[in-house]
Design an enzyme around this catalytic site. Structure first.
Site, PDB file in Angstrom:
ATOM      1  N   ASP A 124      23.608   4.707  15.815  1.00 44.11           N
ATOM      2  CA  ASP A 124      22.615   3.800  15.507  1.00 44.11           C
ATOM      3  C   ASP A 124      22.182   2.732  16.354  1.00 44.11           C
ATOM      4  O   ASP A 124      21.322   2.216  16.990  1.00 44.11           O
ATOM      5  CB  ASP A 124      21.503   4.425  14.030  1.00 44.11           C
ATOM      6  CG  ASP A 124      21.028   5.901  13.788  1.00 44.11           C
ATOM      7  OD1 ASP A 124      20.941   6.232  14.757  1.00 44.11           O
ATOM      8  OD2 ASP A 124      20.742   5.440  13.492  1.00 44.11           O
ATOM      9  N   LYS A 152      12.913   1.931   8.387  1.00 48.88           N
ATOM     10  CA  LYS A 152      12.175   3.211   8.859  1.00 48.88           C
ATOM     11  C   LYS A 152      13.073   4.521   8.350  1.00 48.88           C
ATOM     12  O   LYS A 152      12.478   5.535   7.660  1.00 48.88           O
ATOM     13  CB  LYS A 152      12.444   3.552  10.671  1.00 48.88           C
ATOM     14  CG  LYS A 152      11.953   5.132  10.433  1.00 48.88           C
ATOM     15  CD  LYS A 152      12.395   5.597  12.328  1.00 48.88           C
ATOM     16  CE  LYS A 152      13.581   5.981  12.792  1.00 48.88           C
ATOM     17  NZ  LYS A 152      13.820   6.910  12.551  1.00 48.88           N
ATOM     18  N   ASN A 153      14.344   4.570   7.981  1.00 45.26           N
ATOM     19  CA  ASN A 153      15.504   6.310   8.067  1.00 45.26           C
ATOM     20  C   ASN A 153      15.641   5.882   5.762  1.00 45.26           C
ATOM     21  O   ASN A 153      16.693   6.577   6.015  1.00 45.26           O
ATOM     22  CB  ASN A 153      17.129   5.531   8.497  1.00 45.26           C
ATOM     23  CG  ASN A 153      16.641   6.810   9.880  1.00 45.26           C
ATOM     24  OD1 ASN A 153      15.789   5.981  10.744  1.00 45.26           O
ATOM     25  ND2 ASN A 153      17.832   6.108  10.484  1.00 45.26           N
ATOM     26  N   ILE A 191      29.986  11.033  15.891  1.00 43.53           N
ATOM     27  CA  ILE A 191      28.541  11.184  15.165  1.00 43.53           C
ATOM     28  C   ILE A 191      27.926  12.457  16.100  1.00 43.53           C
ATOM     29  O   ILE A 191      27.335  13.408  15.531  1.00 43.53           O
ATOM     30  CB  ILE A 191      27.623  10.481  14.603  1.00 43.53           C
ATOM     31  CG1 ILE A 191      28.130   8.609  14.018  1.00 43.53           C
ATOM     32  CG2 ILE A 191      26.517  11.091  13.339  1.00 43.53           C
ATOM     33  CD1 ILE A 191      29.673   9.507  12.560  1.00 43.53           C
ATOM     34  N   ARG A 248      22.391  19.363  16.691  1.00 41.86           N
ATOM     35  CA  ARG A 248      21.028  18.554  15.513  1.00 41.86           C
ATOM     36  C   ARG A 248      21.339  20.086  14.278  1.00 41.86           C
ATOM     37  O   ARG A 248      20.201  19.913  14.112  1.00 41.86           O
ATOM     38  CB  ARG A 248      21.190  17.696  15.451  1.00 41.86           C
ATOM     39  CG  ARG A 248      21.129  16.569  16.174  1.00 41.86           C
ATOM     40  CD  ARG A 248      19.727  15.225  15.856  1.00 41.86           C
ATOM     41  NE  ARG A 248      20.213  14.674  14.832  1.00 41.86           N
ATOM     42  CZ  ARG A 248      18.839  13.413  14.419  1.00 41.86           C
ATOM     43  NH1 ARG A 248      17.748  13.759  15.675  1.00 41.86           N
ATOM     44  NH2 ARG A 248      18.873  13.108  13.749  1.00 41.86           N
ATOM     45  N   PRO A 249      22.142  20.829  14.088  1.00 41.41           N
ATOM     46  CA  PRO A 249      21.993  21.358  12.955  1.00 41.41           C
ATOM     47  C   PRO A 249      22.037  21.213  12.252  1.00 41.41           C
ATOM     48  O   PRO A 249      22.426  20.177  11.124  1.00 41.41           O
ATOM     49  CB  PRO A 249      23.463  22.446  13.668  1.00 41.41           C
ATOM     50  CG  PRO A 249      24.446  21.911  13.387  1.00 41.41           C
ATOM     51  CD  PRO A 249      23.454  21.347  14.206  1.00 41.41           C
ATOM     52  N   ARG A 276       8.142   4.307  18.101  1.00 41.76           N
ATOM     53  CA  ARG A 276       9.092   5.141  16.432  1.00 41.76           C
ATOM     54  C   ARG A 276       9.785   4.986  15.397  1.00 41.76           C
ATOM     55  O   ARG A 276       9.525   4.822  14.597  1.00 41.76           O
ATOM     56  CB  ARG A 276       9.625   6.638  17.257  1.00 41.76           C
ATOM     57  CG  ARG A 276       8.610   7.690  17.770  1.00 41.76           C
ATOM     58  CD  ARG A 276       9.945   8.418  17.866  1.00 41.76           C
ATOM     59  NE  ARG A 276      10.973   9.082  16.669  1.00 41.76           N
ATOM     60  CZ  ARG A 276      12.382   8.971  17.358  1.00 41.76           C
ATOM     61  NH1 ARG A 276      12.367   9.159  18.511  1.00 41.76           N
ATOM     62  NH2 ARG A 276      12.672   9.226  15.497  1.00 41.76           N
ATOM     63  N   ARG A 300      12.075  14.900  13.053  1.00 45.07           N
ATOM     64  CA  ARG A 300      13.444  16.182  12.872  1.00 45.07           C
ATOM     65  C   ARG A 300      13.419  15.897  10.949  1.00 45.07           C
ATOM     66  O   ARG A 300      13.882  16.643  10.273  1.00 45.07           O
ATOM     67  CB  ARG A 300      14.823  15.549  13.335  1.00 45.07           C
ATOM     68  CG  ARG A 300      15.998  16.567  12.934  1.00 45.07           C
ATOM     69  CD  ARG A 300      17.215  16.275  13.465  1.00 45.07           C
ATOM     70  NE  ARG A 300      18.584  16.447  12.434  1.00 45.07           N
ATOM     71  CZ  ARG A 300      18.941  17.523  11.957  1.00 45.07           C
ATOM     72  NH1 ARG A 300      18.739  18.535  13.349  1.00 45.07           N
ATOM     73  NH2 ARG A 300      19.899  17.942  11.545  1.00 45.07           N
TER      74      ARG A 300
HETATM   75  C1  EPZ Z   1      20.192  10.614  10.512  1.00 41.83           C
HETATM   76  O1  EPZ Z   1      20.066  11.696  11.191  1.00 41.83           O
HETATM   77  C2  EPZ Z   1      19.305   9.485  11.321  1.00 41.83           C
HETATM   78  N1  EPZ Z   1      18.106  10.173  10.803  1.00 41.83           N
HETATM   79  C3  EPZ Z   1      20.142   9.622  11.941  1.00 41.83           C
HETATM   80  O2  EPZ Z   1      19.293   8.176  12.859  1.00 41.83           O
HETATM   81  C4  EPZ Z   1      21.146   9.098  12.017  1.00 41.83           C
HETATM   82  O3  EPZ Z   1      21.793   8.455  13.936  1.00 41.83           O
HETATM   83  C5  EPZ Z   1      22.250   9.185  11.223  1.00 41.83           C
HETATM   84  O4  EPZ Z   1      21.747  10.094  10.742  1.00 41.83           O
HETATM   85  C6  EPZ Z   1      23.717   9.257  11.429  1.00 41.83           C
HETATM   86  O5  EPZ Z   1      24.067   7.668  10.988  1.00 41.83           O
HETATM   87  C7  EPZ Z   1      16.495   9.498   9.997  1.00 41.83           C
HETATM   88  O6  EPZ Z   1      17.772   9.019   8.933  1.00 41.83           O
HETATM   89  C8  EPZ Z   1      16.091  10.047   9.640  1.00 41.83           C
HETATM   90  P1  EPZ Z   1      23.201  13.769  10.535  1.00 41.83           P
HETATM   91  P2  EPZ Z   1      20.274  12.972  10.247  1.00 41.83           P
HETATM   92  O7  EPZ Z   1      23.005  15.005   8.961  1.00 41.83           O
HETATM   93  O8  EPZ Z   1      20.531  12.677   9.100  1.00 41.83           O
HETATM   94  C9  EPZ Z   1      25.913  17.295  11.923  1.00 41.83           C
HETATM   95  C10 EPZ Z   1      17.673   7.301  14.279  1.00 41.83           C
HETATM   96  O9  EPZ Z   1      17.413   7.088  15.678  1.00 41.83           O
HETATM   97  N2  EPZ Z   1      25.345  18.058  10.653  1.00 41.83           N
HETATM   98  O10 EPZ Z   1      24.049  11.983   9.287  1.00 41.83           O
HETATM   99  O11 EPZ Z   1      20.123  13.715  11.203  1.00 41.83           O
HETATM  100  C11 EPZ Z   1      25.341  16.406  13.242  1.00 41.83           C
HETATM  101  O12 EPZ Z   1      24.576  16.896  14.004  1.00 41.83           O
HETATM  102  C12 EPZ Z   1      18.226   8.202  14.124  1.00 41.83           C
HETATM  103  O13 EPZ Z   1      17.242   6.457  13.517  1.00 41.83           O
HETATM  104  C13 EPZ Z   1      25.835  19.105  11.022  1.00 41.83           C
HETATM  105  O14 EPZ Z   1      26.945  20.001  11.453  1.00 41.83           O
HETATM  106  O15 EPZ Z   1      22.410  12.998  11.167  1.00 41.83           O
HETATM  107  C14 EPZ Z   1      25.706  15.132  13.784  1.00 41.83           C
HETATM  108  O16 EPZ Z   1      26.825  15.293  14.375  1.00 41.83           O
HETATM  109  C15 EPZ Z   1      18.876   9.274  14.892  1.00 41.83           C
HETATM  110  N3  EPZ Z   1      25.605  20.183  10.380  1.00 41.83           N
HETATM  111  C16 EPZ Z   1      26.747  15.197  12.342  1.00 41.83           C
HETATM  112  O17 EPZ Z   1      26.671  15.759  11.458  1.00 41.83           O
HETATM  113  C17 EPZ Z   1      24.379  19.705   9.693  1.00 41.83           C
HETATM  114  O18 EPZ Z   1      23.374  20.628   9.033  1.00 41.83           O
HETATM  115  C18 EPZ Z   1      25.852  13.447  11.276  1.00 41.83           C
HETATM  116  O19 EPZ Z   1      24.484  13.902  11.584  1.00 41.83           O
HETATM  117  C19 EPZ Z   1      23.665  18.541   9.542  1.00 41.83           C
HETATM  118  C20 EPZ Z   1      24.101  17.204  10.376  1.00 41.83           C
END
Ligand code: EPZ
Length: 429
Positions: free
Chosen positions: A316, A22-23, A338, A131-132, A408, A102
């Site tokens: 995940d 999916k991702n 994370i 999640r900003p 999903r 998202r």
């Molecule tokens: C991806 O989300 C995945 N989603 C998530 O899977 C996964 O948990 C995550 O990566 C971590 O591996 C998809 O690929 C669709 P990040 P993403 O940006 O990209 C912080 C699932 O269940 N952050 O790597 O949104 C954030 O808050 C989902 O399939 C900022 O602070 O995750 C987090 O603490 C859930 N500012 C960390 O970074 C930003 O602008 C990592 O988030 C962006 C992120």
């Protein structure tokens, strides 16, 4: 609303074909916005998030068609999806659509690169933390975009086109890296992305972009270098297998006991999770086609886990590993680094009789000899599937509510588990 009923206590025996990730599928579909030619994606999983993204892309004018099954193609293969963005008719991604998923926020990057403007709703809160998107916007600003936030929308503009730049992420972000990559491929000049996410899904996107004519080096490392090109062309790309789905079934087999082969998975994508599984006393055997997971009556040893960016233990799979540890012969510590609020499954696992205490970002799981089936409900995708795993090993019947979360992210969950002997069925309505 559909529910899933599981009668636990049966060992799992058989093989499970692993679907496309999916991702990986989601950013790959979004990359179709970068070219007026057709992007053909193979092995796309049949999931509600994918259906939702087809709608969102359709709204921008992407023509999305799904090819029929060809002779000789197994029904276990995912869909072949053809995406053509010859005419982008709208550069606005509205709240009603973005708030449901998202990842759809990432359209901001290709729209900005190709159309020089985008107006995309902020994705908003989520059950696993705040999640900003500040780092995604920082990357676009570094590439020369002006960013304004107005009435819940990000308005991004680059009237003269994006320009290559150095992007240094202060923390690893998957979405930030996808965004920076998709924006940089059409920017003028060279971009360097430092502290890039190394998740296999990021590499899958980068490899597809290269097939489309992008110039990217350093794929799979934390420094990506991109030489911008004038335009991209069509390509055909196969979505990589879902390491999270594979890890989930690996933990399920370890917990329920039995002997299950996960077909099509690349063990290297899952090494950290497989190492923990071995430490727990489960046999993990690499085969020609995937991996075999075997546990026959041996106790589950407690193993501590801390989630990290790839190649560390994936967030995940945290909920699923916690489910496994509820049956361990001792106490395990599970630390989530994370996301700040990814412990919503704890109270639901407690309904099975699990003993879990929270201490800040750590869950302390005291293993119990047996779990008992119960009515449960979950708040996010991976949390929901941790309840499935617990239910498979619990005595008696479990009813899982709100299964739309499972739909999903897990293609054919009931059929994949029931072919291994699990007593699982869906109650429609
Ligand atoms: C991806 O989300 C995945 N989603 C998530 O899977 C996964 O948990 C995550 O990566 C971590 O591996 C998809 O690929 C669709 P990040 P993403 O940006 O990209 C912080 C699932 O269940 N952050 O790597 O949104 C954030 O808050 C989902 O399939 C900022 O602070 O995750 C987090 O603490 C859930 N500012 C960390 O970074 C930003 O602008 C990592 O988030 C962006 C992120």
């Amino acid at each position: 609303m559909d529910r899933i009923r599981i009668v636990g206590g049966t060992q799992l025996h058989g093989s499970i074909p692993i679907s496309g990730a999916k991702n990986a599928a989601l950013p790959l579909m979004i990359a179709s916005l970068l070219t007026p030619e057709t992007l053909v994606l193979e092995n796309v999983p049949r999931l509600s998030d994918v259906r939702m993204l087809k709608r969102i892309l359709g709204n921008h004018g992407v023509d999305v068609t799904v090819a029929g099954k060809r002779a000789g193609e197994s029904t276990e293969d995912g869909e072949v999806v053809r995406l053509n963005a010859a005419d982008i008719v709208d550069t606005v991604a509205p709240y009603e659509l973005v708030s449901q998923m998202r990842a759809s926020f990432w359209v901001v990057a290709p729209l900005l690169g190709r159309m020089r403007q985008a107006k995309v709703s902020l994705p908003g809160g989520c059950a696993i933390g705040t999640r900003p998107v500040d780092l995604l916007l920082m990357a676009l600003e570094r590439l020369g975009a002006s960013i304004e936030i107005d009435a819940g929308y990000v308005i991004a503009k680059a009237p003269d086109g994006l320009k290559g730049a150095e992007i240094d992420f202060p923390k690893v972000t998957v979405g930030g890296t996808h965004t920076a990559l998709m924006a940089a491929v059409l920017a003028k000049g060279k971009t360097v992305i430092r502290n890039a996410a190394r998740e296999p899904e990021v590499s899958d996107l980068a490899e597809c972009l290269v097939k489309m004519g992008a110039k990217i080096t350093g794929i799979g490392t934390s420094t990506l270098e991109i030489e911008g090109v004038e335009g991209l062309h069509g390509a055909t790309h196969r979505v990589l297998p879902d390491r999270i789905e594979a890890g989930t079934y690996a933990f399920a087999a370890a917990m329920a006991g039995g002997d299950v082969t996960l077909e099509g998975i690349q063990p290297i994508h899952l090494q950290a999770a497989l190492d923990k599984l071995v430490q727990s006393g489960t046999e993990v055997i690499a085969t020609n086609t995937g991996i075999r997971i075997r546990r026959n009556g041996t106790p589950i040893k407690p193993v501590d886990v801390t989630t990290e960016a790839f190649p560390g233990f994936p967030t995940d799979l945290q909920a699923q590993f916690m489910a496994l540890m509820t049956r361990a012969d001792g106490t395990a510590h599970i630390t989530e680094t994370i996301f700040e609020n990814r412990f919503m499954h704890v109270q639901e696992l407690a309904r099975f009789g699990a003993k879990i205490r929270l201490d800040g970002d750590m869950a302390i799981v005291e293993g119990t000899g047996s779990l008992k089936g119960a009515p449960v409900m979950a708040t996010d995708l991976r949390a929901s599937v941790s309840l499935v795993i617990a239910a498979l090993a619990a005595e008696g019947e479990t009813m899982i509510n709100r299964v739309y979360h499972l739909d999903r992210g897990f293609e054919g969950l009931e059929s994949k588990l029931s072919r291994c002997g699990a007593k699982i069925d869906r109650i429609r309505g």
